[in-house]
Design a protein around this motif. Sequence first.
Motif, PDB file in Angstrom:
ATOM      1  N   PHE A   1       0.843  -1.200   0.000  1.00  0.00           N
ATOM      2  CA  PHE A   1       0.000   0.000   0.000  1.00  0.00           C
ATOM      3  C   PHE A   1       0.878   1.250   0.000  1.00  0.00           C
ATOM      4  N   ILE A   2       1.896   1.280   0.865  1.00  0.00           N
ATOM      5  CA  ILE A   2       2.791   2.437   0.942  1.00  0.00           C
ATOM      6  C   ILE A   2       3.570   2.603  -0.361  1.00  0.00           C
ATOM      7  N   ARG A   3       4.078   1.499  -0.899  1.00  0.00           N
ATOM      8  CA  ARG A   3       4.824   1.564  -2.154  1.00  0.00           C
ATOM      9  C   ARG A   3       3.950   2.060  -3.288  1.00  0.00           C
ATOM     10  N   THR A   4       2.701   1.628  -3.317  1.00  0.00           N
ATOM     11  CA  THR A   4       1.790   2.074  -4.376  1.00  0.00           C
ATOM     12  C   THR A   4       1.598   3.577  -4.311  1.00  0.00           C
ATOM     13  N   TYR A   5       1.444   4.108  -3.102  1.00  0.00           N
ATOM     14  CA  TYR A   5       1.281   5.562  -2.963  1.00  0.00           C
ATOM     15  C   TYR A   5       2.553   6.294  -3.397  1.00  0.00           C
ATOM     16  N   MET A   6       3.697   5.824  -2.957  1.00  0.00           N
ATOM     17  CA  MET A   6       4.949   6.547  -3.207  1.00  0.00           C
ATOM     18  C   MET A   6       5.464   6.375  -4.633  1.00  0.00           C
ATOM     19  N   GLU A   7       5.133   5.271  -5.289  1.00  0.00           N
ATOM     20  CA  GLU A   7       5.767   4.945  -6.560  1.00  0.00           C
ATOM     21  C   GLU A   7       4.809   4.892  -7.746  1.00  0.00           C
ATOM     22  N   SER A   8       3.497   5.043  -7.515  1.00  0.00           N
ATOM     23  CA  SER A   8       2.530   4.819  -8.593  1.00  0.00           C
ATOM     24  C   SER A   8       1.564   5.993  -8.720  1.00  0.00           C
ATOM     25  N   PRO A   9       0.825   6.059  -9.826  1.00  0.00           N
ATOM     26  CA  PRO A   9      -0.194   7.097  -9.988  1.00  0.00           C
ATOM     27  C   PRO A   9      -1.314   6.957  -8.957  1.00  0.00           C
ATOM     28  N   ALA A  10      -2.073   8.022  -8.773  1.00  0.00           N
ATOM     29  CA  ALA A  10      -3.132   8.040  -7.762  1.00  0.00           C
ATOM     30  C   ALA A  10      -4.175   6.964  -8.009  1.00  0.00           C
ATOM     31  N   ASN A  11      -4.452   6.669  -9.271  1.00  0.00           N
ATOM     32  CA  ASN A  11      -5.487   5.687  -9.591  1.00  0.00           C
ATOM     33  C   ASN A  11      -5.136   4.284  -9.122  1.00  0.00           C
ATOM     34  N   ASP A  12      -3.865   4.015  -8.891  1.00  0.00           N
ATOM     35  CA  ASP A  12      -3.457   2.678  -8.464  1.00  0.00           C
ATOM     36  C   ASP A  12      -3.658   2.440  -6.975  1.00  0.00           C
ATOM     37  N   LEU A  13      -3.857   3.494  -6.201  1.00  0.00           N
ATOM     38  CA  LEU A  13      -3.999   3.339  -4.756  1.00  0.00           C
ATOM     39  C   LEU A  13      -5.434   2.939  -4.423  1.00  0.00           C
ATOM     40  N   PRO A  14      -5.646   1.828  -3.716  1.00  0.00           N
ATOM     41  CA  PRO A  14      -7.003   1.337  -3.439  1.00  0.00           C
ATOM     42  C   PRO A  14      -7.682   2.112  -2.303  1.00  0.00           C
ATOM     43  N   ILE A  15      -8.078   3.346  -2.604  1.00  0.00           N
ATOM     44  CA  ILE A  15      -8.743   4.192  -1.621  1.00  0.00           C
ATOM     45  C   ILE A  15     -10.253   4.108  -1.829  1.00  0.00           C
ATOM     46  N   ASP A  16     -10.991   3.876  -0.762  1.00  0.00           N
ATOM     47  CA  ASP A  16     -12.449   3.805  -0.814  1.00  0.00           C
ATOM     48  C   ASP A  16     -13.004   4.874   0.118  1.00  0.00           C
ATOM     49  N   SER A  17     -13.717   5.825  -0.440  1.00  0.00           N
ATOM     50  CA  SER A  17     -14.238   6.934   0.369  1.00  0.00           C
ATOM     51  C   SER A  17     -15.243   6.462   1.411  1.00  0.00           C
ATOM     52  N   GLN A  18     -15.781   5.259   1.250  1.00  0.00           N
ATOM     53  CA  GLN A  18     -16.696   4.727   2.250  1.00  0.00           C
ATOM     54  C   GLN A  18     -15.988   4.541   3.589  1.00  0.00           C
ATOM     55  N   PHE A  19     -14.686   4.285   3.540  1.00  0.00           N
ATOM     56  CA  PHE A  19     -13.918   4.049   4.765  1.00  0.00           C
ATOM     57  C   PHE A  19     -12.975   5.201   5.085  1.00  0.00           C
ATOM     58  N   CYS A  20     -12.394   5.806   4.056  1.00  0.00           N
ATOM     59  CA  CYS A  20     -11.383   6.837   4.256  1.00  0.00           C
ATOM     60  C   CYS A  20     -12.062   8.204   4.264  1.00  0.00           C
ATOM     61  N   GLU A  21     -12.083   8.853   5.424  1.00  0.00           N
ATOM     62  CA  GLU A  21     -12.795  10.116   5.575  1.00  0.00           C
ATOM     63  C   GLU A  21     -11.885  11.187   6.146  1.00  0.00           C
ATOM     64  N   ALA A  22     -12.249  12.416   5.917  1.00  0.00           N
ATOM     65  CA  ALA A  22     -11.433  13.557   6.333  1.00  0.00           C
ATOM     66  C   ALA A  22     -11.765  13.944   7.770  1.00  0.00           C
ATOM     67  N   TYR A  23     -11.108  13.312   8.720  1.00  0.00           N
ATOM     68  CA  TYR A  23     -11.330  13.623  10.137  1.00  0.00           C
ATOM     69  C   TYR A  23     -10.255  14.594  10.624  1.00  0.00           C
ATOM     70  N   PRO A  24     -10.621  15.790  11.046  1.00  0.00           N
ATOM     71  CA  PRO A  24      -9.614  16.730  11.567  1.00  0.00           C
ATOM     72  C   PRO A  24      -9.304  16.452  13.027  1.00  0.00           C
ATOM     73  N   VAL A  25      -8.890  15.215  13.324  1.00  0.00           N
ATOM     74  CA  VAL A  25      -8.804  14.794  14.728  1.00  0.00           C
ATOM     75  C   VAL A  25      -7.757  15.572  15.509  1.00  0.00           C
ATOM     76  N   ASP A  26      -6.620  15.873  14.892  1.00  0.00           N
ATOM     77  CA  ASP A  26      -5.554  16.502  15.658  1.00  0.00           C
ATOM     78  C   ASP A  26      -5.794  17.987  15.882  1.00  0.00           C
ATOM     79  N   THR A  27      -6.770  18.567  15.221  1.00  0.00           N
ATOM     80  CA  THR A  27      -7.109  19.973  15.437  1.00  0.00           C
ATOM     81  C   THR A  27      -8.481  20.111  16.088  1.00  0.00           C
ATOM     82  N   SER A  28      -9.041  18.990  16.531  1.00  0.00           N
ATOM     83  CA  SER A  28     -10.387  19.022  17.097  1.00  0.00           C
ATOM     84  C   SER A  28     -10.376  19.618  18.495  1.00  0.00           C
TER      85      SER A  28
END
Length: 358
Positions: free
Chosen positions: A215-242
């Motif tokens: 997963f890390i290698r895909t992000y660092m070495e490949s185009p964005a379309n290759d990364l298996p991101i699913d918005s159903q699970f991956c959400e924009a949580y501003p936890v550290d500034t909450s």
Amino acid sequence: MQLRNDFATHISELNNPIERPYTTSIDKSLLESTEDIEHLNKEIHDVNPDYLTFLPAYFWVFYFVIGWVYFSSHFFVATFIGDIFYKDMFEGGMSLGGIFYFRVFFLVALFIVACTPLILLLYQFIRKYPIRTQYYFLKQQQKIAYYYRPLWKFRQPYELKVVDYKDVIPDLHQDPYNRAYTPLNLYVADPETGDITHHLKLEDYRVNPRVQWAFIRTYMESPANDLPIDSQFCEAYPVDTSKSLFACADIIYRKSGILPSNHSGGDQIMVFIIGSIIALGNLFQANHYQCTKRAILHPDVQKLLTWDGQDNPYPIQPITDEAKLAFEGRNWEVNVRWVCIILINIGLFVWAVVAYNS
């Protein structure tokens, strides 16, 4: 064996090195593991064209159980010993004044020993001091940034470290006392001496480390379309500034699918049942989310970033209006629910103490 021969000495101590960046093609079949990919999507803190971060693994259940056992055993043992001494004092004919001073001394000693961990925990909730290290994978610059501080130097401030991604050597580290525990570790070694100069502990035992590395290698070495991101699970949580500890505590239940991500107030019963039992553990983990430092705020790391925050090619689910209110501490449904959960948790503890002494 080639990986073990790349450096002279200490690098040979690695348990099970795997392929380094750009050395071989990425095994995309590893990214088809639905359960592991869902887990990684839930653990992602930020993913954008320039940096990827994970919320660091944290054994909050272990610390919570240790704390609960400590409080309970200390209180019950102290009460038992106190009853014995109290009875002996009466039988020994000690004066009322002596009994009074002994009781005051005993209660003060009991408070200091028993309540110091709780006071420190409450102080941590207020101070929001980072406990674990968070790693930032900088795609555009092909670097990894993180804060480091030796465990035994807890009074020393965290030091910013930046390493080249191409120099990383991944290793499946096995605990000699638990052969099933194989988290992914990343090392950087001096090419002249072979001494390990950086050790990045991702320490996520809940996911296949080979999937995590792919997963890390895909992000660092490949185009964005290759990364298996699913918005159903991956959400924009501003936890550290909450501003809300309660909103961060909700993340635990949203990751498990018990709470909806839009903070609409659904499925409250399960949160009450589970949270009322382990409220302290939930708040401890929430504090961990809330105080996770963002290394991108450091000037030396800001210079490495180019993304302007717009046009994210990765499908991240945006935060809802209800969630914004929750993270600002102004969502009454979230606040009232957690206040009630805390009161129920305190009531259960008081009931257990009274029942034990009755």
